[in-house]
Design a protein around this motif. Structure first.
Motif, short mmCIF file in Angstrom:
data_model
loop_
_atom_site.label_atom_id
_atom_site.label_comp_id
_atom_site.label_asym_id
_atom_site.label_seq_id
_atom_site.Cartn_x
_atom_site.Cartn_y
_atom_site.Cartn_z
N LYS A 18 -3.43 -1.44 1.05
CA LYS A 18 -3.62 -1.70 -0.51
C LYS A 18 -5.43 -2.55 -0.77
O LYS A 18 -5.92 -1.92 -1.02
CB LYS A 18 -2.78 -2.63 -0.98
CG LYS A 18 -0.88 -1.65 -1.16
CD LYS A 18 -0.03 -3.16 -1.59
CE LYS A 18 -0.32 -3.71 -1.80
NZ LYS A 18 1.21 -5.23 -2.97
N LYS A 20 -7.45 -1.71 2.39
CA LYS A 20 -8.15 -0.60 1.88
C LYS A 20 -8.99 0.58 0.90
O LYS A 20 -10.18 0.21 1.00
CB LYS A 20 -7.44 0.15 3.52
CG LYS A 20 -8.18 1.33 3.75
CD LYS A 20 -10.17 1.10 4.53
CE LYS A 20 -10.48 2.29 4.79
NZ LYS A 20 -11.87 2.06 5.62
N ILE A 21 -7.72 0.92 0.11
CA ILE A 21 -7.89 1.29 -0.53
C ILE A 21 -8.46 0.29 -1.82
O ILE A 21 -9.72 1.26 -2.25
CB ILE A 21 -6.32 1.61 -1.57
CG1 ILE A 21 -5.53 2.57 -0.24
CG2 ILE A 21 -6.28 2.54 -2.72
CD1 ILE A 21 -4.29 2.93 -1.37
N LYS A 22 -8.41 -0.69 -1.75
CA LYS A 22 -8.90 -0.91 -3.01
C LYS A 22 -10.70 -1.45 -2.31
O LYS A 22 -11.35 -1.43 -3.39
CB LYS A 22 -8.39 -2.60 -3.06
CG LYS A 22 -7.81 -2.86 -3.98
CD LYS A 22 -7.50 -2.22 -5.65
CE LYS A 22 -6.79 -2.08 -6.69
NZ LYS A 22 -6.73 -2.60 -8.30
N GLU A 24 -12.58 0.31 -1.30
CA GLU A 24 -12.71 1.84 -0.85
C GLU A 24 -13.48 1.49 -2.24
O GLU A 24 -13.79 2.78 -2.96
CB GLU A 24 -12.37 2.87 -0.18
CG GLU A 24 -12.62 2.74 1.06
CD GLU A 24 -13.80 3.13 1.94
OE1 GLU A 24 -14.28 3.57 1.27
OE2 GLU A 24 -13.14 1.92 3.29
N LEU A 26 -10.93 2.38 -4.59
CA LEU A 26 -10.02 3.17 -5.31
C LEU A 26 -8.88 2.55 -5.75
O LEU A 26 -8.71 1.47 -6.29
CB LEU A 26 -9.22 4.23 -4.24
CG LEU A 26 -10.67 5.05 -3.49
CD1 LEU A 26 -10.30 5.58 -2.12
CD2 LEU A 26 -11.09 6.51 -5.00
N TYR A 28 -4.80 2.29 -6.73
CA TYR A 28 -3.16 2.82 -5.76
C TYR A 28 -2.22 2.40 -6.92
O TYR A 28 -2.05 1.75 -7.60
CB TYR A 28 -3.33 2.37 -4.68
CG TYR A 28 -2.40 1.04 -4.93
CD1 TYR A 28 -1.38 0.08 -4.95
CD2 TYR A 28 -3.43 -0.41 -4.36
CE1 TYR A 28 -1.59 -1.07 -5.51
CE2 TYR A 28 -3.55 -1.91 -4.65
CZ TYR A 28 -2.19 -1.48 -5.10
OH TYR A 28 -1.95 -3.52 -4.76
N VAL A 41 -2.51 7.30 -4.14
CA VAL A 41 -4.40 6.78 -4.01
C VAL A 41 -4.91 7.17 -5.76
O VAL A 41 -4.76 9.10 -5.83
CB VAL A 41 -5.27 6.77 -2.78
CG1 VAL A 41 -6.55 6.90 -3.19
CG2 VAL A 41 -3.93 6.41 -1.65
N ILE A 48 -11.78 9.80 -2.51
CA ILE A 48 -9.84 9.66 -1.73
C ILE A 48 -10.71 10.80 0.15
O ILE A 48 -9.81 10.43 0.92
CB ILE A 48 -9.34 11.05 -2.56
CG1 ILE A 48 -9.37 9.29 -3.91
CG2 ILE A 48 -7.77 11.11 -2.06
CD1 ILE A 48 -8.36 10.11 -4.90
N LEU A 51 -10.67 8.95 2.65
CA LEU A 51 -10.18 8.18 2.78
C LEU A 51 -9.14 7.98 4.48
O LEU A 51 -8.96 9.77 4.11
CB LEU A 51 -9.15 7.87 1.84
CG LEU A 51 -8.18 6.46 1.84
CD1 LEU A 51 -9.36 5.49 1.79
CD2 LEU A 51 -7.68 6.73 0.93
N MET A 53 -6.80 7.00 6.95
CA MET A 53 -5.41 6.49 6.32
C MET A 53 -4.19 6.53 7.87
O MET A 53 -3.25 5.49 7.83
CB MET A 53 -4.36 6.37 5.18
CG MET A 53 -5.34 5.75 4.09
SD MET A 53 -6.62 4.61 3.79
CE MET A 53 -4.76 3.26 4.14
N THR A 62 -0.12 11.07 5.90
CA THR A 62 -0.97 11.09 4.21
C THR A 62 -0.96 12.17 4.20
O THR A 62 -0.85 13.97 4.72
CB THR A 62 -2.33 11.03 4.24
OG1 THR A 62 -2.57 11.97 5.44
CG2 THR A 62 -2.88 9.03 4.41
#
Length: 337
Positions: A18, A20-22, A24, A26, A28, A41, A48, A51, A53, A62
């Protein structure tokens, strides 16, 4: 993109994903199933695509989602979603019936209809307080007074209220009286309205547009889900074709299509789908057999004097016959009211 976490993934593993996504830029959404957690995501497609992951601890794999709709897709969530409307469940084997007059005309009319449908096992009272009509001279509804009548009658008869929202400025008002918000066919692609409804947590009944494709319909639902509201039920109510015998062409293949493409429940409205009360009974039977999670049917104690849609409204006695037959087919389909 969706990120499938391993069954043994820890809370720290999920938190790292979570973060990592934030980081970048992005966003979720989580879908927590019985054995796995899936992270959807959303955001800038280019970000994306970059990304990475799979190297994160706890990540099993993924998967890129090819469709534009993500959160409502079957790829994001394999299990059928169950929408809970203040204790009444729709989907996952739970069947719901929404019945009542097209428009709220008076408390007496509404109460008579509500008592009749309640006796048949219906859970929702449907009715329009705000009516978007093709002609500006047609009855437009009683507005807030109609909402108050619906709430009062529903509370008296033990039913839930589902009613249409037409104007974005009416959201707070309607939420005070309704248990479920209906987005009508004419507003299916009113994107500002969809966004605002997505910010509420009130369950939404999303009707298919007059000429909408399945993809457009699902993308309309995505607007709601992207705002954080996953409590969405689709409603097939017929599409416009060259046929003139019926008001619309009821597309029951949409039930199977939505079941394949989305995890969200779908119900069918054979009243608007045909525009002829004589056809509601066979189309209701067919909808249940096709796998629908519910029905929306117009019922009026005196359709011959109805202010709107009298030609497609059932009298209480005819509605009872429909419900008796529908209940038999529900058993075969493994669904319960």
């Amino acid at each position: 993109m969706i990120i499938v976490m391993k069954p043994e993934a820890t809370a720290n593993d999920l938190e790292a994903v979570k973060n990592k996504i934030k980081n970048e830029g992005l966003d979720y959404h989580l879908s927590q199933g019985s054995s796995r957690t899936i992270v959807g995501v959303i955001g800038d497609k280019k970000k994306i695509a970059m990304l990475q992951m799979n190297s994160f601890s706890g990540v099993e794999k993924t998967v890129s989602i090819t469709e534009k709709y993500k959160l409502v897709s079957r790829e994001f969530k394999k299990e059928d979603s169950v929408v809970d409307v203040d204790g009444v469940k729709i989907g996952g084997g739970h069947f719901a019936v929404m019945a009542g007059p097209c428009s709220v005309e008076s408390r007496e009319q509404l109460l008579e209809a509500a008592r009749a449908v309640k006796e048949c096992g219906v859970q929702f009272l449907r009715g329009g307080a705000f009516k978007p009509r093709t002609s500006p001279y047609d009855f437009q509804g009683l507005g807030v007074e109609g909402l108050k009548m619906m709430r009062s009658v529903a509370d008296e008869t033990g039913l839930k209220v589902v009613t249409e929202i037409v104007n974005i400025n009416d959201i707070d008002t309607i939420c005070q009286y309704a248990d479920m918000l209906q987005i009508g066919a004419r507003n299916m692609q009113n994107f500002q309205l969809l966004k605002e409804v997505g910010l509420t947590r009130k369950p939404v009944l999303l009707k298919r547009g007059l000429s909408a494709t399945i993809s457009e319909w699902l993308n309309a639902a995505e607007y709601i889900a992207s705002g954080g509201n996953y409590n969405i039920v689709f409603c097939e109510r017929g599409i416009r074709t060259y046929e003139t015998f019926t008001r619309n062409t009821l597309d029951l293949s949409a039930v199977a299509a939505v079941k394949e493409l989305s995890h969200l429940p779908i119900i069918v409205d054979p009243s608007h789908g045909t525009g002829r009360w004589q056809m509601v009974q066979p189309m209701a039977r067919a909808a249940v057999a096709a796998g629908a999670d519910g029905l929306m049917i117009e019922v009026h104690p005196h359709p011959e004097v109805a202010l709107s849609d009298g030609d497609q409204s059932l009298k209480p006695a005819n509605f009872k016959i429909v419900m008796d037959e529908v209940k038999q087919i529900m058993k075969i389909m493994g669904k319960t009211l």
